[in-house]
Design a protein around this motif. Structure first.
Motif, PDB file in Angstrom:
ATOM      1  N   UNK A   1      59.862  33.943  58.437  1.00 18.30           N
ATOM      2  CA  UNK A   1      60.384  35.165  59.096  1.00 18.30           C
ATOM      3  C   UNK A   1      61.633  35.956  58.610  1.00 18.30           C
ATOM      4  N   UNK A   2      61.915  37.087  58.543  1.00 12.65           N
ATOM      5  CA  UNK A   2      63.072  37.794  58.323  1.00 12.65           C
ATOM      6  C   UNK A   2      63.500  37.605  56.837  1.00 12.65           C
ATOM      7  N   UNK A   3      62.498  36.892  56.147  1.00 10.96           N
ATOM      8  CA  UNK A   3      62.840  36.859  54.712  1.00 10.96           C
ATOM      9  C   UNK A   3      62.529  38.142  54.025  1.00 10.96           C
ATOM     10  N   UNK A   4      63.261  38.704  52.784  1.00 13.11           N
ATOM     11  CA  UNK A   4      62.943  39.758  52.232  1.00 13.11           C
ATOM     12  C   UNK A   4      62.090  39.373  51.004  1.00 13.11           C
ATOM     13  N   UNK A   5      60.918  40.095  50.822  1.00 16.23           N
ATOM     14  CA  UNK A   5      60.148  40.025  49.856  1.00 16.23           C
ATOM     15  C   UNK A   5      59.809  41.463  48.970  1.00 16.23           C
ATOM     16  N   UNK A   6      59.271  40.895  47.752  1.00 14.50           N
ATOM     17  CA  UNK A   6      59.021  41.912  46.976  1.00 14.50           C
ATOM     18  C   UNK A   6      57.447  42.271  46.983  1.00 14.50           C
ATOM     19  N   UNK A   7      57.215  43.228  47.076  1.00 13.86           N
ATOM     20  CA  UNK A   7      55.832  44.151  47.203  1.00 13.86           C
ATOM     21  C   UNK A   7      55.401  45.033  46.231  1.00 13.86           C
ATOM     22  N   UNK A   8      54.438  44.588  45.156  1.00 14.86           N
ATOM     23  CA  UNK A   8      54.023  45.373  44.336  1.00 14.86           C
ATOM     24  C   UNK A   8      52.807  46.044  44.754  1.00 14.86           C
ATOM     25  N   UNK A   9      52.555  47.325  44.812  1.00 17.06           N
ATOM     26  CA  UNK A   9      51.344  47.964  45.176  1.00 17.06           C
ATOM     27  C   UNK A   9      50.722  48.664  43.827  1.00 17.06           C
ATOM     28  N   UNK A  10      49.374  48.435  43.649  1.00 22.46           N
ATOM     29  CA  UNK A  10      48.663  48.937  42.808  1.00 22.46           C
ATOM     30  C   UNK A  10      47.658  49.975  43.174  1.00 22.46           C
ATOM     31  N   UNK A  11      47.897  51.268  43.208  1.00 20.23           N
ATOM     32  CA  UNK A  11      47.240  52.245  43.492  1.00 20.23           C
ATOM     33  C   UNK A  11      45.941  52.657  42.677  1.00 20.23           C
ATOM     34  N   UNK A  12      45.047  53.201  43.055  1.00 23.75           N
ATOM     35  CA  UNK A  12      43.672  53.623  42.098  1.00 23.75           C
ATOM     36  C   UNK A  12      44.327  54.324  41.086  1.00 23.75           C
ATOM     37  N   UNK A  13      45.143  55.259  41.286  1.00 26.23           N
ATOM     38  CA  UNK A  13      45.774  56.200  39.930  1.00 26.23           C
ATOM     39  C   UNK A  13      47.550  55.982  40.075  1.00 26.23           C
ATOM     40  N   UNK A  14      47.802  56.183  38.833  1.00 28.24           N
ATOM     41  CA  UNK A  14      49.295  55.690  38.630  1.00 28.24           C
ATOM     42  C   UNK A  14      49.776  54.716  38.621  1.00 28.24           C
TER      43      UNK A  14
END
Length: 221
Positions: free
Chosen positions: A14-27
């Motif tokens: 909790x309260x840790x910074x994380x990296x988030x990679x989103x993979x949209x359907x396009x782009x």
């Protein structure tokens, strides 16, 4: 890069910074940083990560293919997740549901530490003007003997660009060649650039000592 499965109850704090990679359907995939606000245990024994909705993104969005990564005593951890919108007492959130066990990334990488120091990035505008340079001053977010991530105020050089990076450690300017490996859009709207050092041995001892000392101070706190 190899992935080694670890116990399924391993997750960021909790309260840790994380990296988030989103993979949209396009782009192209979108790399962000956000913070874990809560951990919610589910009846099936899994843990849902409650994270802050990154600024500038639609809090109502769903993402069916995403990756969350974080630093753990075992190393760099990664887990594929799906996201869905939610709301808690503290506002709009995203709920990250793991779709596979967390895995430890085993790669020829280096332990990183979160530090804050200026960095000067310098590169020629193009091959036809090798004696001219463009300068960009940023602030290092994390660093290792293999590279660094920095926040910048203006658009960084393109991925693949050869860049000279200068950081100041213990009163000395450490200059070395690097190459831009990715751009990052931080939660809150900031721009980031990651560079890999061409030869990690050039200042490897100095940077490794800085990283370990920084981590020791963090753990004492």
């Amino acid at each position: 890069m190899q992935r080694t499965d670890v116990p399924p109850d391993v997750h960021p704090a909790v309260l840790q910074t994380v990296a988030l990679i989103l993979r949209p359907t396009t782009g192209e995939p979108v790399a962000l940083e956000t913070k874990v606000l809560d951990l919610e245990q589910q009846p099936d024994g899994s843990t849902t990560l409650v994270v802050a909705c990154p600024s500038g993104l639609d809090p109502r969005e769903h993402h069916f293919e995403a990756t969350v990564a974080w630093t753990y005593p075992l190393g760099r951890m990664e887990c594929t997740v799906s996201t869905r919108p939610g709301r808690r007492a503290y506002g709009d959130v995203w709920l990250l549901q793991p779709s596979s066990p967390a895995a430890r990334l085993q790669q020829r990488a280096y332990f990183r530490a979160r530090v804050s120091m200026p960095v000067l990035l310098r590169w020629p505008p193009d091959d036809e003007l090798p004696d001219e340079t463009l300068d960009l001053i940023g602030v290092v977010v994390d660093i290792s003997e293999g590279g660094l991530m920095a926040t910048v105020r203006t658009l960084p050089p393109a991925v693949g660009t050869a860049v000279e990076a200068t950081v100041r450690v213990e009163g000395d300017n450490l200059v070395q060649g690097t190459r831009v490996v990715r751009h990052v859009r931080f939660a809150g709207g900031g721009l980031g650039v990651a560079v890999a050092f061409d030869d990690p041995t050039v200042h490897g001892d100095r940077l490794r000592r800085l990283v370990f000392e920084t981590e020791r101070r963090r753990r004492r706190r």
